[in-house]
Design a protein around this motif. Sequence first.
Motif, mmCIF file in Angstrom:
data_model
loop_
_atom_site.group_PDB
_atom_site.id
_atom_site.type_symbol
_atom_site.label_atom_id
_atom_site.label_comp_id
_atom_site.label_asym_id
_atom_site.label_seq_id
_atom_site.Cartn_x
_atom_site.Cartn_y
_atom_site.Cartn_z
ATOM 1 N N LEU A 51 84.890 35.124 42.889
ATOM 2 C CA LEU A 51 85.547 35.286 41.591
ATOM 3 C C LEU A 51 84.837 34.499 40.496
ATOM 4 O O LEU A 51 84.770 34.940 39.342
ATOM 5 C CB LEU A 51 87.010 34.835 41.688
ATOM 6 C CG LEU A 51 87.901 35.670 42.612
ATOM 7 C CD1 LEU A 51 89.301 35.066 42.690
ATOM 8 C CD2 LEU A 51 87.967 37.115 42.129
ATOM 9 N N LEU A 52 84.289 33.354 40.853
ATOM 10 C CA LEU A 52 83.600 32.523 39.863
ATOM 11 C C LEU A 52 82.257 33.123 39.435
ATOM 12 O O LEU A 52 81.732 32.771 38.376
ATOM 13 C CB LEU A 52 83.385 31.115 40.415
ATOM 14 C CG LEU A 52 84.657 30.257 40.573
ATOM 15 C CD1 LEU A 52 84.328 28.950 41.271
ATOM 16 C CD2 LEU A 52 85.283 29.986 39.204
ATOM 17 N N TRP A 62 82.485 39.074 34.495
ATOM 18 C CA TRP A 62 83.702 39.713 34.007
ATOM 19 C C TRP A 62 83.465 40.556 32.751
ATOM 20 O O TRP A 62 84.050 41.631 32.604
ATOM 21 C CB TRP A 62 84.766 38.649 33.743
ATOM 22 C CG TRP A 62 85.210 37.947 34.993
ATOM 23 C CD1 TRP A 62 84.809 36.730 35.430
ATOM 24 C CD2 TRP A 62 86.117 38.443 35.973
ATOM 25 N NE1 TRP A 62 85.398 36.416 36.629
ATOM 26 C CE2 TRP A 62 86.217 37.458 36.991
ATOM 27 C CE3 TRP A 62 86.855 39.620 36.113
ATOM 28 C CZ2 TRP A 62 87.033 37.613 38.110
ATOM 29 C CZ3 TRP A 62 87.669 39.780 37.225
ATOM 30 C CH2 TRP A 62 87.753 38.786 38.200
ATOM 31 N N ALA A 63 82.614 40.089 31.860
ATOM 32 C CA ALA A 63 82.380 40.827 30.610
ATOM 33 C C ALA A 63 81.717 42.180 30.874
ATOM 34 O O ALA A 63 81.976 43.158 30.155
ATOM 35 C CB ALA A 63 81.518 39.991 29.668
ATOM 36 N N GLN A 64 80.866 42.246 31.885
ATOM 37 C CA GLN A 64 80.151 43.489 32.192
ATOM 38 C C GLN A 64 80.891 44.352 33.205
ATOM 39 O O GLN A 64 80.466 45.481 33.485
ATOM 40 C CB GLN A 64 78.762 43.154 32.759
ATOM 41 C CG GLN A 64 77.922 42.247 31.881
ATOM 42 C CD GLN A 64 76.665 41.802 32.595
ATOM 43 O OE1 GLN A 64 76.037 42.574 33.299
ATOM 44 N NE2 GLN A 64 76.287 40.551 32.421
ATOM 45 N N LEU A 65 81.978 43.839 33.755
ATOM 46 C CA LEU A 65 82.644 44.507 34.869
ATOM 47 C C LEU A 65 83.065 45.952 34.570
ATOM 48 O O LEU A 65 82.782 46.847 35.384
ATOM 49 C CB LEU A 65 83.857 43.680 35.311
ATOM 50 C CG LEU A 65 84.501 44.102 36.635
ATOM 51 C CD1 LEU A 65 83.501 43.989 37.771
ATOM 52 C CD2 LEU A 65 85.725 43.223 36.928
ATOM 53 N N PRO A 81 72.542 42.295 41.607
ATOM 54 C CA PRO A 81 73.649 41.495 42.142
ATOM 55 C C PRO A 81 74.935 41.636 41.339
ATOM 56 O O PRO A 81 76.027 41.504 41.899
ATOM 57 C CB PRO A 81 73.104 40.061 42.089
ATOM 58 C CG PRO A 81 72.046 40.101 41.025
ATOM 59 C CD PRO A 81 71.428 41.447 41.143
ATOM 60 N N ASP A 82 74.828 41.891 40.039
ATOM 61 C CA ASP A 82 76.029 42.045 39.223
ATOM 62 C C ASP A 82 76.854 43.251 39.682
ATOM 63 O O ASP A 82 78.083 43.168 39.785
ATOM 64 C CB ASP A 82 75.662 42.200 37.743
ATOM 65 C CG ASP A 82 75.158 40.905 37.131
ATOM 66 O OD1 ASP A 82 75.285 39.864 37.817
ATOM 67 O OD2 ASP A 82 74.643 40.929 36.007
ATOM 68 N N GLN A 83 76.175 44.361 39.952
ATOM 69 C CA GLN A 83 76.900 45.541 40.429
ATOM 70 C C GLN A 83 77.500 45.273 41.809
ATOM 71 O O GLN A 83 78.637 45.665 42.096
ATOM 72 C CB GLN A 83 75.977 46.753 40.505
ATOM 73 C CG GLN A 83 76.719 48.041 40.873
ATOM 74 C CD GLN A 83 75.787 49.197 41.174
ATOM 75 O OE1 GLN A 83 75.233 49.288 42.272
ATOM 76 N NE2 GLN A 83 75.613 50.086 40.204
ATOM 77 N N ALA A 84 76.739 44.587 42.666
ATOM 78 C CA ALA A 84 77.242 44.267 44.010
ATOM 79 C C ALA A 84 78.505 43.417 43.922
ATOM 80 O O ALA A 84 79.486 43.663 44.640
ATOM 81 C CB ALA A 84 76.169 43.544 44.815
ATOM 82 N N LEU A 85 78.502 42.426 43.034
ATOM 83 C CA LEU A 85 79.682 41.577 42.868
ATOM 84 C C LEU A 85 80.863 42.379 42.333
ATOM 85 O O LEU A 85 82.007 42.182 42.756
ATOM 86 C CB LEU A 85 79.353 40.418 41.924
ATOM 87 C CG LEU A 85 78.473 39.306 42.491
ATOM 88 C CD1 LEU A 85 78.026 38.362 41.378
ATOM 89 C CD2 LEU A 85 79.206 38.540 43.577
#
Length: 253
Positions: free
Chosen positions: A18-19, A23-26, A221-225
């Motif tokens: 979660l950390l 979040w802005a790009q989610l 990694p952003d998409q994976a998260l």
Amino acid sequence: MPFAVALALTLGPIAGLLLNVPWAQLPGLLAEPEVQRSLALSLATAALSTGVCVLLGVPVAVLMTRLRGTAVDLARGALLVPLVLSPVVSGLVLLFFWGRFGLFGSLLDAVGIRVGFSPAAVVIVQVFVSLPFFVVSVMTALAGIDEELELSAATCGASAGQILRHITVPLAAPGILVGTLLAFARSLGEYGATITFAGSIDGQTRTLPLQISLALNSARPDQALGVCLMLVAIYLVVLVAARFAGRLAVRWR
């Protein structure tokens, strides 16, 4: 102290996830076409495989619980084998049975039906890994039912089907509902056997876990998260639903 350690070991990694979620790009990440296709495929195949687990698992669990003998014990052990197989081994055994050159797959291929590396392969994998979880859950619920109730109904002239519909299934409803939701969650999270037997084909076999793997391997990694967070959210909904369904079934019984 043990409770605190256990809590840290389970919730700590989730907190780390979660950390690090962007979040802005989610919203944009989760709206990407490949993610939406993976989500739709995952939900559709998990729902279908869960339905198959319910249709097959309830009568199987009843037989396994009510019948006695060496043959039943052997059948019960065989049914639970997928619980102890590693994901890759599960994929291989499915490939050697359902694949183009497999034991049964070769017969299907002879008539133009190919199972491997198709949406059908994803469903087969999910049923293979989820059915034992469902059966165990239902068997546990059935074990708590007083068999005298079923015997009394039989002596009053009720058929086996009537006993199953009006006594056994209603009394085992909490376990059936919980098993259904657990089977859905297990199907949704399957990865190793899916990539081994079904592959990772966009829009065909690439479920959410496979999309996560692809995103990591593609340096995204952003998409994976983001997809990880989506899966966690679905799991939380399933857990809450399982708890609520169990309580509701107990009240209706």
